[in-house]
Write an enzyme that holds these catalytic residues in place. Structure first.
Site, mmCIF file in Angstrom:
data_model
loop_
_atom_site.group_PDB
_atom_site.id
_atom_site.type_symbol
_atom_site.label_atom_id
_atom_site.label_comp_id
_atom_site.label_asym_id
_atom_site.label_seq_id
_atom_site.Cartn_x
_atom_site.Cartn_y
_atom_site.Cartn_z
ATOM 1 N N TYR A 1 -38.581 1.098 29.594
ATOM 2 C CA TYR A 1 -38.308 -0.357 28.134
ATOM 3 C C TYR A 1 -39.443 -0.156 26.752
ATOM 4 O O TYR A 1 -39.152 -0.614 25.885
ATOM 5 C CB TYR A 1 -38.644 -1.713 28.433
ATOM 6 N N GLN B 1 -25.293 -10.144 25.027
ATOM 7 C CA GLN B 1 -25.872 -9.304 25.811
ATOM 8 C C GLN B 1 -26.376 -8.607 25.201
ATOM 9 O O GLN B 1 -27.530 -8.070 26.818
ATOM 10 C CB GLN B 1 -24.592 -9.103 26.876
ATOM 11 N N VAL C 1 -30.174 -6.865 24.458
ATOM 12 C CA VAL C 1 -31.811 -7.504 24.061
ATOM 13 C C VAL C 1 -32.220 -6.617 22.437
ATOM 14 O O VAL C 1 -33.891 -6.978 22.301
ATOM 15 C CB VAL C 1 -32.388 -6.715 25.389
ATOM 16 N N ASP C 2 -31.555 -6.389 21.989
ATOM 17 C CA ASP C 2 -32.088 -6.010 20.789
ATOM 18 C C ASP C 2 -32.586 -6.667 19.578
ATOM 19 O O ASP C 2 -31.595 -8.198 19.954
ATOM 20 C CB ASP C 2 -31.123 -4.875 20.028
ATOM 21 N N HIS D 1 -29.144 -12.286 27.893
ATOM 22 C CA HIS D 1 -29.791 -11.424 28.985
ATOM 23 C C HIS D 1 -31.828 -11.636 28.308
ATOM 24 O O HIS D 1 -32.257 -9.584 28.455
ATOM 25 C CB HIS D 1 -29.273 -9.846 28.661
ATOM 26 N N CYS E 1 -52.450 -16.590 33.072
ATOM 27 C CA CYS E 1 -52.545 -16.994 34.263
ATOM 28 C C CYS E 1 -53.680 -15.923 34.392
ATOM 29 O O CYS E 1 -54.565 -15.934 35.150
ATOM 30 C CB CYS E 1 -50.811 -17.346 35.198
ATOM 31 N N GLY F 1 -17.356 -6.298 21.060
ATOM 32 C CA GLY F 1 -17.691 -5.124 21.256
ATOM 33 C C GLY F 1 -18.612 -4.981 22.950
ATOM 34 O O GLY F 1 -19.568 -4.499 23.021
ATOM 35 N N LEU G 1 -13.728 -1.255 20.755
ATOM 36 C CA LEU G 1 -13.187 -0.298 20.152
ATOM 37 C C LEU G 1 -12.173 0.777 20.565
ATOM 38 O O LEU G 1 -11.041 1.266 20.210
ATOM 39 C CB LEU G 1 -14.472 0.475 20.880
#
Length: 234
Positions: free
Chosen positions: A53, A88, A90-91, A106, A136, A172, A199
């Protein structure tokens, strides 16, 4: 005026240089999904997951929104009935392209999550094993992304929007990952017209009333222009 709900997947960001699950030679091709995108994989090897990641954050930071992202932002600003963008991805390319609130079902690469208390905060460029939670102080930080086997975010809100939609557009996405793969059927059951812009046809292509195939940077701006002309003539 009709409310539009749009679901976007990896295909809309591919022309910005962000690879999909199926791209050969990309980050995903170098790892098994079970190792880097599941809770079990994180337990087995948190260092590998953080490394994966961290690399995705670097890749995403270099990417720029393309004509498809900007076109959807334009539609969202100008469509009188309201446009809800669910992604969907994560950018943050939708936001960089000018979109307002986007429902990241997501999660996002920009976020960090405590595995113990659930606190969320902005992720540093690089996360490390035993990264402490600022709330925490437990060494249980992880990327704030939804892994396979976990419940996506905003599901109640998304289903409410689908029930209110007059038009549902899928852009997409492969149509293979649930629950997002079932959104078209959900919207259709509520009376919405359904459209796919992709596409190539997705796994759920038969659910759509209308299909537009081609590169996202060509197909989506053209569709948005048609929608806005149609909206002005009503």
């Amino acid at each position: 005026m009709e409310k539009i709900v749009i679901l976007t997947g990896a295909g809309i960001s591919a022309e910005s240089g962000l690879g999909t699950f199926r791209d050969e030679g990309g980050l995903w091709a170098q790892h098994r999904i079970e190792d880097v995108a599941t809770p079990e994989g994180f337990v087995r090897n948190p260092a590998l997951v953080h490394e994966f990641y961290n690399a995705r954050r670097v890749q995403a930071a270099k990417a720029q929104p393309n004509a498809a992202h900007r076109a959807l932002a334009r539609l969202q600003k100008r469509w009188p009935g309201g446009v809800v963008i669910v992604t969907q991805n994560v950018d943050s390319l939708h936001e960089a392209g000018g979109a307002a609130r986007v429902l990241h079902m997501h999660g996002t690469l920009a976020g960090a999550l405590c595995g113990v208390c659930g606190h969320r905060w902005t992720s540093p460029p690089e996360m490390e094993v035993h990264e402490p939670c600022p709330a925490c102080f437990q060494p249980t930080a992880r990327p704030d992304v939804v892994w396979f086997g976990e419940m996506p975010y905003f599901m109640d809100e998304i289903y409410d929007h689908l029930a209110e939609a007059a038009l549902f557009a899928s852009i997409g996405t492969s149509g293979q990952v649930y629950p997002a793969a079932g959104f078209a059927q959900e919207a259709r059951a509520g009376g919405a017209r359904t459209i796919e812009l992709n596409l190539e046809p997705s796994s759920g292509a038969s659910v759509f009333d209308e299909t537009h195939l081609g590169p996202a940077t060509e197909v989506i701006p053209r569709w948005v222009n048609e929608m806005l002309v149609r909206g002005r003539t009503r």
